[in-house]
Design an enzyme around this catalytic site. Structure first.
Site, short mmCIF file in Angstrom:
data_model
loop_
_atom_site.label_atom_id
_atom_site.label_comp_id
_atom_site.label_asym_id
_atom_site.label_seq_id
_atom_site.Cartn_x
_atom_site.Cartn_y
_atom_site.Cartn_z
N CYS A 2 26.54 7.97 -43.46
CA CYS A 2 25.10 8.15 -43.68
C CYS A 2 24.34 6.90 -43.23
CB CYS A 2 24.74 8.45 -45.12
SG CYS A 2 25.52 9.93 -45.76
N ARG A 30 26.37 6.57 -37.77
CA ARG A 30 26.92 6.49 -39.14
C ARG A 30 27.16 7.86 -39.76
NH1 ARG A 30 26.10 1.15 -41.20
NH2 ARG A 30 26.72 1.94 -43.22
N TRP A 78 26.41 12.10 -43.28
CA TRP A 78 27.81 12.52 -43.15
C TRP A 78 28.13 13.21 -44.46
CZ3 TRP A 78 32.59 11.93 -45.49
CH2 TRP A 78 33.70 12.30 -44.72
N ASN A 105 23.22 7.22 -49.72
CA ASN A 105 24.50 7.06 -49.05
C ASN A 105 25.52 6.73 -50.15
OD1 ASN A 105 26.65 6.45 -47.36
ND2 ASN A 105 25.93 4.38 -46.93
N GLY A 106 26.66 7.41 -50.15
CA GLY A 106 27.67 7.12 -51.16
C GLY A 106 28.02 8.36 -51.95
N GLU A 488 47.36 2.87 -31.33
CA GLU A 488 45.93 2.84 -31.05
C GLU A 488 45.57 3.79 -29.90
OE1 GLU A 488 43.33 2.00 -32.37
OE2 GLU A 488 41.82 1.57 -30.87
N LYS A 492 42.97 6.91 -30.32
CA LYS A 492 41.79 7.08 -29.47
C LYS A 492 41.74 8.49 -28.90
CE LYS A 492 39.75 4.45 -30.46
NZ LYS A 492 39.97 3.31 -31.30
N GLU A 495 40.95 11.13 -31.75
CA GLU A 495 39.58 11.16 -32.30
C GLU A 495 38.55 11.51 -31.26
OE1 GLU A 495 38.04 7.54 -34.08
OE2 GLU A 495 39.06 6.29 -32.62
N HIS A 511 65.95 8.37 -32.46
CA HIS A 511 66.12 8.75 -33.88
C HIS A 511 65.30 9.99 -34.22
CE1 HIS A 511 68.33 5.06 -34.47
NE2 HIS A 511 67.39 4.46 -33.78
N LYS A 614 30.95 6.37 -38.33
CA LYS A 614 31.35 5.02 -37.93
C LYS A 614 31.88 4.20 -39.09
CE LYS A 614 31.73 1.58 -35.08
NZ LYS A 614 32.90 1.63 -34.19
O1 M6R Z 1 34.73 -0.68 -40.03
P1 M6R Z 1 36.22 -0.75 -40.15
O2 M6R Z 1 36.84 -1.63 -39.12
O3 M6R Z 1 36.68 -1.10 -41.54
O4 M6R Z 1 36.73 0.73 -39.87
C1 M6R Z 1 38.07 1.07 -40.00
C2 M6R Z 1 38.37 2.43 -39.39
O5 M6R Z 1 37.63 3.41 -40.06
C3 M6R Z 1 38.03 2.48 -37.91
O6 M6R Z 1 38.71 1.49 -37.18
C4 M6R Z 1 38.37 3.87 -37.33
O7 M6R Z 1 39.75 4.07 -37.36
C5 M6R Z 1 37.83 4.04 -35.91
N1 M6R Z 1 37.11 5.26 -35.81
C6 M6R Z 1 38.86 4.11 -34.88
O8 M6R Z 1 38.33 4.22 -33.61
#
Ligand code: M6R
Length: 619
Positions: A2, A30, A78, A105-106, A488, A492, A495, A511, A614
């Site tokens: 949010c 956000r 969100w 937000n929250g 990673e 990527k 997502e 394994h 985000k």
């Molecule tokens: O703001 P932060 O670094 O704490 O966020 C952590 C994760 O939510 C963030 O890295 C998330 O995995 C990303 N969307 C990955 O691209």
């Protein structure tokens, strides 16, 4: 999760809606399930809100324009409580006269009980949200007290959970009242106008002067400025700071999306994070850490806590920090850390990595670690955020604002900051690697140019990505520091392109995961440098042969001059020769570009992937 914006400007200019919409556009990363605004106009409050992206709200406002106003709040959501519908979108009205509007937000954890009590009293709810409960409570409180700040203070005392709240009331034009507990809110100080935002991006187009709020504070803004009180009613103060980036840094700069821009920002993100970390004699100095050196020398264990991409940065850090300092280092997903009864005490250094500084799981883990007596260092990209404030010390990354939901430049900057921390600890504690710290710093300083070289040579990666739009599954293999890079790369792709992707430690192949290999299965392999210790390179090359023999299509990321991989690779992507521990700074880049390009070729929203936000400010 949010985005929240509030604004009060001069009575005469009436540009509140324009400011709020600009802020929402910058904060949309956000959360983008719905968006809405509320303005104080004359003796009433008007709202418009729409499910879906901000574009829907913009269309609605074009069809039915709102009156001019100098006082407004805006929200991009969100969804947590209730589906992303028009009704559940914020702002929510309170009171029978609808004179109050509120955004949030929250999560209000006790909203069921509060809602039931209000229903018993005859209140009719129009949404399924926890937010509307607060709007109704606040309207009631206001009707009794006639003061929005005091009403807010009384209401927050009834709430459990994490929240940022902003409210306007028709009877108090020229005032926005905000409150925060475990959820972000910053103040922007302009010339005759004042702003509130989930982060400074909300008002960066108007001012770079900000005030950081503390936990459990209420802020009341007018055009003339901000006044702060604590939840207990005592006067509060905000910490003033100047934002060190400008509006241009939060724009696409000619790239088709923020992610592409941020991938190309990486040489700068790494260089800026390295800046000013050494003195004239080349020794590391971390003044901003402000932690007692004796305490750091006494550390006998390091625990890194983080989520998602930041946790993968932590996994890279583990290899480097243990190697350089010989201090045992664990990496925990922040949401697991609290619940596994971790062995942590006064001699444990906990390193919390977070781009946003607001990730609730990481924040809670930080608090838990401090309760157990650990010292906590935050590695964070966002000034004024909560995690650094709740930690004992902070090492800022200087990646600039990261707008795309998928983390890219923050990842490389986090890894860089971890290297700096590891080398600093090595230097402080003496031993084998203390002398080498300076030469590793020199290697690190060469990394921005190497990242640029990778970025300049990625046409083939883009081509493969476009060719693979219909691919349903991609595997990523790596070993040593290449293992978190593989994780990673897979994250990527999941997502951004919604493609099933898995990262494995290459040694794990036999394994189990090798059973997944069938004809045509694409597999990215991150190959260690031929100069890496323990023959790792040869072992990974053998692994490539094994999967190739079973039909895999191998896309190999290998160092310049590594000819051993050529016979077994369908595609070779080259990265510059780099010391093994620093290699993630170059090997990650092709994987970011691959995911970004593939998602773009599929016509997906690269910057705002479905279901994500985000900063994850709820548990
Ligand atoms: O703001 P932060 O670094 O704490 O966020 C952590 C994760 O939510 C963030 O890295 C998330 O995995 C990303 N969307 C990955 O691209």
């Amino acid at each position: 999760m949010c985005g929240i914006v509030g604004y009060v400007g001069p009575k005469v200019d009436g540009r509140a809606l324009e400011v709020i919409m600009e802020g929402l556009a910058r904060l949309e990363y956000r959360g983008y399930d719905s968006a809405g605004v509320a303005l104080v106009a004359g003796d009433h409050v008007v709202t418009t809100k729409r499910a879906g992206k901000l574009a829907n709200l913009i269309r609605a406002l074009a069809l039915e324009p709102l009156p001019e106003s100098n006082t407004a709040i805006g929200h991009t959501r969100w969804a947590t409580h209730g589906a992303p519908t028009d009704e559940n979108a914020h702002p929510h009205r309170g009171g029978q006269d609808g004179k109050l509007a509120l955004i949030h937000n929250g999560i209000i954890e006790n909203f069921h009980a509060l809602r039931s009590a209000l229903i018993d009293d005859g209140v009719v709810f129009l949404s399924e949200t926890d937010t509307e409960v607060v709007a109704q409570l606040l309207a009631r409180s206001y009707d009794k007290i006639g003061d929005l700040t005091e009403a807010m203070r009384q209401v927050v005392a009834e709430l459990k959970g994490a929240f940022t709240l902003l409210a306007v009331h028709a009877d108090e034009p020229g005032v926005v009242v905000g409150a925060r507990r475990n959820s972000p809110l910053v103040v922007g100080i302009g010339d005759g106008e004042t702003f509130l935002g989930s982060d400074v991006a909300a008002f960066i187009g108007s001012t770079r002067e900000a005030l950081e709020l503390d936990q459990d504070q209420i802020v009341t803004i007018t055009a003339q400025g901000a006044s702060i009180i604590n939840f207990d009613g005592t006067p509060g103060v905000g910490k003033a700071y100047h934002v060190d980036w400008n509006a241009a840094a939060a724009e696409k700069g000619g790239f088709p999306n923020f992610m592409a821009k941020e991938i190309h920002d990486q040489p700068h993100a790494v260089a800026d994070t390295l800046l000013g970390r050494t003195n004239e004699s080349g020794a590391l100095v971390l003044d901003e850490l402000r932690m007692d050196e004796a305490e750091l020398r006494a550390i006998d264990k390091i625990v890194i806590i983080a989520c998602g991409t930041a946790a993968y940065a932590g996994m890279v850090a583990k290899y480097a920090i243990e190697h350089w300092t010989r201090i045992p280092c664990e990496v925990d997903l922040a949401h697991e850390f609290r619940y596994r009864d971790p062995v942590v005490n006064e001699r444990t250094l906990v390193v919390a990595i977070s781009q946003s500084g607001e990730t609730m799981d990481t924040l809670m883990a930080v608090k838990h670690a401090r309760l157990l007596g650990a010292r906590v260092i935050a590695i964070c990209n966002t000034h004024g955020s909560t995690i650094p404030r709740e930690s004992d010390a902070v090492l800022y990354t200087h990646a600039g604002p990261e707008i795309a939901v998928a983390s890219t430049k923050a990842f490389l900057a986090q890894i860089t900051a971890c290297y700096i921390l590891g080398l600093y600890l090595a230097q402080l504690r003496g031993g084998t690697y203390a002398d080498e710290a300076q030469s590793v710093m020199k290697d690190l300083c060469e990394m921005p140019a190497k990242i640029q070289t990778v970025l300049d040579g990625l046409d083939r990666v883009r081509e493969i990505a476009r060719f693979m739009v219909d691919t349903r599954s991609v595997l990523f293999l790596g070993r040593h520091v290449g293992y978190p890079v593989a994780l990673e790369g897979a994250l990527k792709l999941k997502e951004l392109a919604y493609i099933h992707a898995e990262g494995f430690a290459a040694g794990e192949l036999k394994h189990g995961p090798i059973a997944l290999i069938e004809a045509g299965q694409p597999v990215f392999v991150i190959v260690p440098s031929p100069s890496s210790e323990h023959g790792l390179h040869d072992k990974v090359v053998s692994g490539i042969q094994e999967i190739r023999a079973r039909g895999a299509r191998t896309i190999v990321i290998a160092e310049e001059g590594d000819e051993d991989v050529v016979p077994f690779a369908d595609v070779v992507i080259r990265v510059p020769v780099t010391p093994t521990l620093l290699a993630p700074l170059v090997t990650t880049v092709p994987l970011q570009v691959f995911a970004c390009e593939l998602a773009w070729a599929k016509g997906l929203d690269v910057d705002q992937p479905r279901n994500l936000a985000k900063s994850v400010t709820v548990e």
